[in-house]
Design a protein around this motif. Structure first.
Motif, short mmCIF file in Angstrom:
data_model
loop_
_atom_site.label_atom_id
_atom_site.label_comp_id
_atom_site.label_asym_id
_atom_site.label_seq_id
_atom_site.Cartn_x
_atom_site.Cartn_y
_atom_site.Cartn_z
N PRO A 1 9.38 -11.73 -32.81
CA PRO A 1 8.32 -12.69 -33.17
C PRO A 1 8.12 -12.85 -34.67
N ARG B 1 10.54 -16.01 -36.22
CA ARG B 1 10.68 -17.17 -35.34
C ARG B 1 11.06 -18.41 -36.14
N ASN B 2 11.90 -19.25 -35.53
CA ASN B 2 12.24 -20.56 -36.08
C ASN B 2 12.70 -20.49 -37.54
N THR C 1 17.15 -18.98 -35.97
CA THR C 1 16.53 -18.34 -34.81
C THR C 1 15.69 -19.36 -34.06
N ALA D 1 12.33 -20.21 -31.12
CA ALA D 1 10.88 -20.03 -31.14
C ALA D 1 10.46 -18.62 -30.79
N LEU D 2 11.34 -17.82 -30.22
CA LEU D 2 11.03 -16.43 -29.90
C LEU D 2 11.71 -15.45 -30.86
N GLY D 3 12.36 -15.97 -31.88
CA GLY D 3 13.01 -15.12 -32.86
C GLY D 3 14.40 -14.64 -32.45
#
Length: 317
Positions: free
Chosen positions: A70, A73-74, A99, A101-103
């Protein structure tokens, strides 16, 4: 009159030369014809690279494709971070494709996603060809069974393939085996119609009638005299089925009814990145490129095999 005669005189040597060239091309070994066809070479090379990427995924991936982070993320493509291993040593990890949205590392997920796409394509093509071949051989040779089988096949073909696959996945539940079977069912009628057309033509040949006259049993007749004539068109059809299966699997995963999200596939990678596509397009761009290139390679291979295996097109090679 003289002009017309001259034209006919010139046309005849040209036709004879073309016929001689086609006859000579047919005597060229199949392996050489395959090696000299640009579509077969290009498509086969790309597929080989994708297959190697899938096989070597544990070594090519830079991180765990399902590991959630987390704090990262992104991240944009090329993002680097430093971590410590179990012995306290610092390690630098580069996220070549960024990465999600959840890393999770998009590059590692794309590399592992090739395994599912190739597996689905190969499994669907193999099952559809095997089942369709058996049905088509029997239906094409036994006249009384032909009408019944073909009406069933026509009914299946009347339903759009993607809708039938969606209905079957909804009925059986999401999963890899379910997705494969759901894609196989709409493809079977196409194989059956192809095999049936070949059988209808072959069963009128003199050597088949001679085999029937001497009392050859039906299984032996189909195996020795009819089946060999279906090999070439089935190889070509199998490549098109594989390309279609890879696309349908991506569509099902994109719609959220295909492979579960804990198994990385190109379809569900794009599905998870579609909500932030305008801000972070890399989540869809990279798996989409690999999907498009793989499907293009399979189609190029199929077109090349058609040109090489079809005697009517041999002069084009």
């Amino acid at each position: 009159m003289s002009t017309r005669s001259e034209e006919l005189g010139l046309a005849q040597p040209v036709e004879e030369a073309a016929a001689a060239a086609a006859a000579a091309a047919r005597h060229v070994p199949l392996s050489l014809r395959l090696l000299h066809h640009s579509g077969v070479l290009a498509g086969g090379l790309i597929l080989l690279l994708v297959a190697l990427m899938a096989i070597l995924a544990p070594w090519l991936a830079t991180s765990d494709p399902v590991a959630i982070d987390p704090a990262n993320r992104n991240k944009r493509p090329g993002f680097e971070r430093v971590i410590q291993d179990d012995q306290g040593r610092e390690m630098r990890i580069v996220h070549y494709m960024g990465t999600d949205a959840l890393g999770r590392d998009v590059y590692s997920r794309v590399v592992y996603g090739a395994r599912i796409s190739l597996l689905v394509g190969a499994a669907v093509a193999g099952l559809a060809v095997a089942i369709g071949l058996m049905i088509g051989l029997v239906a094409g040779y036994l006249r009384w069974l032909d009408a019944i089988v073909m009406r069933i096949m026509d009914g299946l073909m009347a339903i759009p393939g993607i809708l039938l696959a969606l209905a079957l996945v909804a009925l059986w539940g999401a999963g890899l085996s379910t997705v494969i079977l759901a894609i196989v069912v709409p493809e079977i009628p196409r194989v059956v119609r192809l095999v049936r057309a070949v059988v209808l033509q072959v069963r009128e040949e003199p050597y088949v009638e001679a085999a029937v006259a001497v009392g050859t049993r039906l299984p032996q007749l189909l195996w020795r005299h009819v089946l060999p004539n279906t090999v070439a068109p089935l190889i070509v059809q199998g490549t098109y089925i594989a390309a279609s299966a890879i696309l349908v699997e991506a569509i099902l995963s994109f719609l959220g009814v295909g492979i579960p999200t804990d198994i990385p596939t190109w379809g569900n990678i794009m599905a998870e990145g579609r909500t932030l596509f305008r801000v972070f397009p890399h989540n869809i761009l990279f798996p989409g490129i690999f999907l498009a290139v793989t499907v293009l390679a399979v189609n190029m291979l199929g077109d090349g095999l058609r040109d090489v295996l079809d005697p009517k097109l041999v002069r084009r090679i």
